[in-house]
Design a protein around this motif. Structure first.
Motif, PDB file in Angstrom:
ATOM      1  N   GLY A   9       0.554  -1.130  -0.014  1.00  0.00           N
ATOM      2  CA  GLY A   9      -0.026  -0.092  -0.100  1.00  0.00           C
ATOM      3  C   GLY A   9       0.933   1.384   0.032  1.00  0.00           C
ATOM      4  N   VAL A  10       0.113   2.592  -0.042  1.00  0.00           N
ATOM      5  CA  VAL A  10       0.740   3.754  -0.027  1.00  0.00           C
ATOM      6  C   VAL A  10       0.571   4.324   1.482  1.00  0.00           C
ATOM      7  CG1 VAL A  10      -1.017   4.741  -1.299  1.00  0.00           C
ATOM      8  CG2 VAL A  10       1.126   5.843  -1.362  1.00  0.00           C
ATOM      9  N   ILE A  11       1.496   4.698   1.939  1.00  0.00           N
ATOM     10  CA  ILE A  11       1.160   5.465   3.380  1.00  0.00           C
ATOM     11  C   ILE A  11       0.603   6.692   3.208  1.00  0.00           C
ATOM     12  CG2 ILE A  11       2.783   6.599   5.276  1.00  0.00           C
ATOM     13  CD1 ILE A  11       4.903   4.334   4.570  1.00  0.00           C
ATOM     14  N   PHE A  12      -0.547   6.796   3.893  1.00  0.00           N
ATOM     15  CA  PHE A  12      -0.963   8.156   3.921  1.00  0.00           C
ATOM     16  C   PHE A  12      -0.990   9.111   5.222  1.00  0.00           C
ATOM     17  CE2 PHE A  12      -4.453   5.465   5.028  1.00  0.00           C
ATOM     18  CZ  PHE A  12      -5.470   6.214   5.890  1.00  0.00           C
ATOM     19  N   ASP A  13      -0.521   8.419   6.412  1.00  0.00           N
ATOM     20  CA  ASP A  13      -0.187   8.888   7.576  1.00  0.00           C
ATOM     21  C   ASP A  13       0.619   8.223   8.552  1.00  0.00           C
ATOM     22  OD1 ASP A  13      -0.812  10.913   9.616  1.00  0.00           O
ATOM     23  OD2 ASP A  13      -2.709  10.423  10.197  1.00  0.00           O
ATOM     24  N   ILE A  14       1.189   8.763   9.535  1.00  0.00           N
ATOM     25  CA  ILE A  14       2.212   7.928  10.441  1.00  0.00           C
ATOM     26  C   ILE A  14       1.872   8.618  11.606  1.00  0.00           C
ATOM     27  CG2 ILE A  14       4.538   7.632  10.857  1.00  0.00           C
ATOM     28  CD1 ILE A  14       5.161   8.805   7.937  1.00  0.00           C
ATOM     29  N   ASP A  15       1.824   7.523  12.623  1.00  0.00           N
ATOM     30  CA  ASP A  15       1.935   8.025  13.974  1.00  0.00           C
ATOM     31  C   ASP A  15       2.959   7.458  14.683  1.00  0.00           C
ATOM     32  OD1 ASP A  15      -1.015   8.388  14.027  1.00  0.00           O
ATOM     33  OD2 ASP A  15      -1.548   6.235  14.567  1.00  0.00           O
ATOM     34  N   PRO A  16       3.772   8.554  15.620  1.00  0.00           N
ATOM     35  CA  PRO A  16       5.080   8.127  16.051  1.00  0.00           C
ATOM     36  C   PRO A  16       5.334   6.986  16.902  1.00  0.00           C
ATOM     37  CG  PRO A  16       4.088  10.473  16.735  1.00  0.00           C
ATOM     38  CD  PRO A  16       3.249   9.546  15.944  1.00  0.00           C
ATOM     39  N   GLU A  17       4.100   6.556  17.440  1.00  0.00           N
ATOM     40  CA  GLU A  17       4.133   5.374  18.174  1.00  0.00           C
ATOM     41  C   GLU A  17       2.584   4.804  18.171  1.00  0.00           C
ATOM     42  OE1 GLU A  17       3.357   7.089  22.640  1.00  0.00           O
ATOM     43  OE2 GLU A  17       5.408   6.869  22.033  1.00  0.00           O
ATOM     44  N   PHE A  18       2.288   3.711  18.446  1.00  0.00           N
ATOM     45  CA  PHE A  18       0.908   3.131  18.641  1.00  0.00           C
ATOM     46  C   PHE A  18       0.188   4.067  19.002  1.00  0.00           C
ATOM     47  CE2 PHE A  18      -2.477   0.630  20.610  1.00  0.00           C
ATOM     48  CZ  PHE A  18      -2.676  -0.098  19.381  1.00  0.00           C
ATOM     49  N   ASN A  19      -1.187   4.334  18.351  1.00  0.00           N
ATOM     50  CA  ASN A  19      -2.251   5.055  18.463  1.00  0.00           C
ATOM     51  C   ASN A  19      -3.373   4.421  18.030  1.00  0.00           C
ATOM     52  OD1 ASN A  19      -3.661   7.349  19.560  1.00  0.00           O
ATOM     53  ND2 ASN A  19      -3.099   8.463  17.714  1.00  0.00           N
ATOM     54  N   ASN A  20      -3.720   3.423  18.593  1.00  0.00           N
ATOM     55  CA  ASN A  20      -5.020   2.554  18.294  1.00  0.00           C
ATOM     56  C   ASN A  20      -5.521   1.977  19.426  1.00  0.00           C
ATOM     57  OD1 ASN A  20      -6.908   0.968  16.821  1.00  0.00           O
ATOM     58  ND2 ASN A  20      -5.648   0.495  15.150  1.00  0.00           N
ATOM     59  N   THR A  21      -6.583   1.165  19.725  1.00  0.00           N
ATOM     60  CA  THR A  21      -7.223   0.697  20.789  1.00  0.00           C
ATOM     61  C   THR A  21      -6.511  -0.461  21.428  1.00  0.00           C
ATOM     62  OG1 THR A  21      -8.614  -1.123  19.521  1.00  0.00           O
ATOM     63  CG2 THR A  21      -9.363   1.466  19.859  1.00  0.00           C
ATOM     64  N   GLU A  22      -6.453  -0.706  22.568  1.00  0.00           N
ATOM     65  CA  GLU A  22      -5.898  -1.830  23.271  1.00  0.00           C
ATOM     66  C   GLU A  22      -6.658  -2.943  22.775  1.00  0.00           C
ATOM     67  OE1 GLU A  22      -3.081  -3.362  26.070  1.00  0.00           O
ATOM     68  OE2 GLU A  22      -3.392  -1.224  25.143  1.00  0.00           O
ATOM     69  N   GLU A  23      -7.857  -2.977  22.403  1.00  0.00           N
ATOM     70  CA  GLU A  23      -8.571  -4.193  21.848  1.00  0.00           C
ATOM     71  C   GLU A  23      -7.876  -4.649  20.629  1.00  0.00           C
ATOM     72  OE1 GLU A  23     -13.124  -5.402  21.303  1.00  0.00           O
ATOM     73  OE2 GLU A  23     -12.520  -3.422  20.752  1.00  0.00           O
ATOM     74  N   TRP A  24      -7.618  -3.701  19.795  1.00  0.00           N
ATOM     75  CA  TRP A  24      -6.995  -3.858  18.443  1.00  0.00           C
ATOM     76  C   TRP A  24      -5.778  -4.705  18.653  1.00  0.00           C
ATOM     77  CZ3 TRP A  24      -2.527  -2.682  15.883  1.00  0.00           C
ATOM     78  CH2 TRP A  24      -2.561  -2.946  14.570  1.00  0.00           C
ATOM     79  N   TRP A  25      -4.942  -4.117  19.242  1.00  0.00           N
ATOM     80  CA  TRP A  25      -3.435  -4.513  19.797  1.00  0.00           C
ATOM     81  C   TRP A  25      -3.659  -5.978  20.396  1.00  0.00           C
ATOM     82  CZ3 TRP A  25      -0.173  -5.448  24.096  1.00  0.00           C
ATOM     83  CH2 TRP A  25       1.124  -5.594  23.933  1.00  0.00           C
ATOM     84  N   LEU A  26      -4.518  -6.049  21.265  1.00  0.00           N
ATOM     85  CA  LEU A  26      -4.678  -7.383  21.840  1.00  0.00           C
ATOM     86  C   LEU A  26      -5.088  -8.714  21.022  1.00  0.00           C
ATOM     87  CD1 LEU A  26      -5.580  -6.632  25.308  1.00  0.00           C
ATOM     88  CD2 LEU A  26      -3.454  -7.369  24.868  1.00  0.00           C
TER      89      LEU A  26
END
Length: 109
Positions: free
Chosen positions: A23-40
């Motif tokens: 894919g093509v990158i359209f945004d960058i988070d300097p560190e994880f910035n999603n939900t804990e549920e998603w990560w788990l």
């Protein structure tokens, strides 16, 4: 927590290190910035560290187009020269001479 400099940039085409999508990158988070549920929801043996850049991609595989959120450790540059077919690419980017993309309106980011 030390913030790292992103290895990839907006408009760059990348591919996943393990799974068959790119894919093509359209945004960058300097560190994880999603939900804990998603990560788990990611299996522990392949769960990425949170203290690294995470990238928002207009992604595609052989079957579909979608938005992906991927850790830097799981991305590689895509040097195929093939354009990304995702339907939203032309809304955000203009193809550049290097084979990547540049933002239509860079002030949005």
């Amino acid at each position: 927590m030390k913030t790292r400099t992103a290895k990839f940039q907006i408009g760059q085409i990348v591919r996943h290190r393990v799974f068959a999508f790119r894919g093509v990158i359209f945004d960058i988070d300097p560190e994880f910035n999603n939900t804990e549920e998603w990560w788990l929801s990611i299996p522990e043996e392949v769960r990425p560290h949170k203290d690294q850049p995470f990238y928002h991609l207009l992604a595609e595989n052989s079957e579909s187009e979608y938005i992906a959120y991927v850790s830097e450790q799981n991305l590689l540059p895509d040097n195929s020269g093939e354009p990304v077919r995702h339907s939203q690419v032309s809304e955000i980017f203009i193809k550049d001479k290097s084979g990547g993309y540049r933002q239509r309106n860079p002030s949005l980011n």
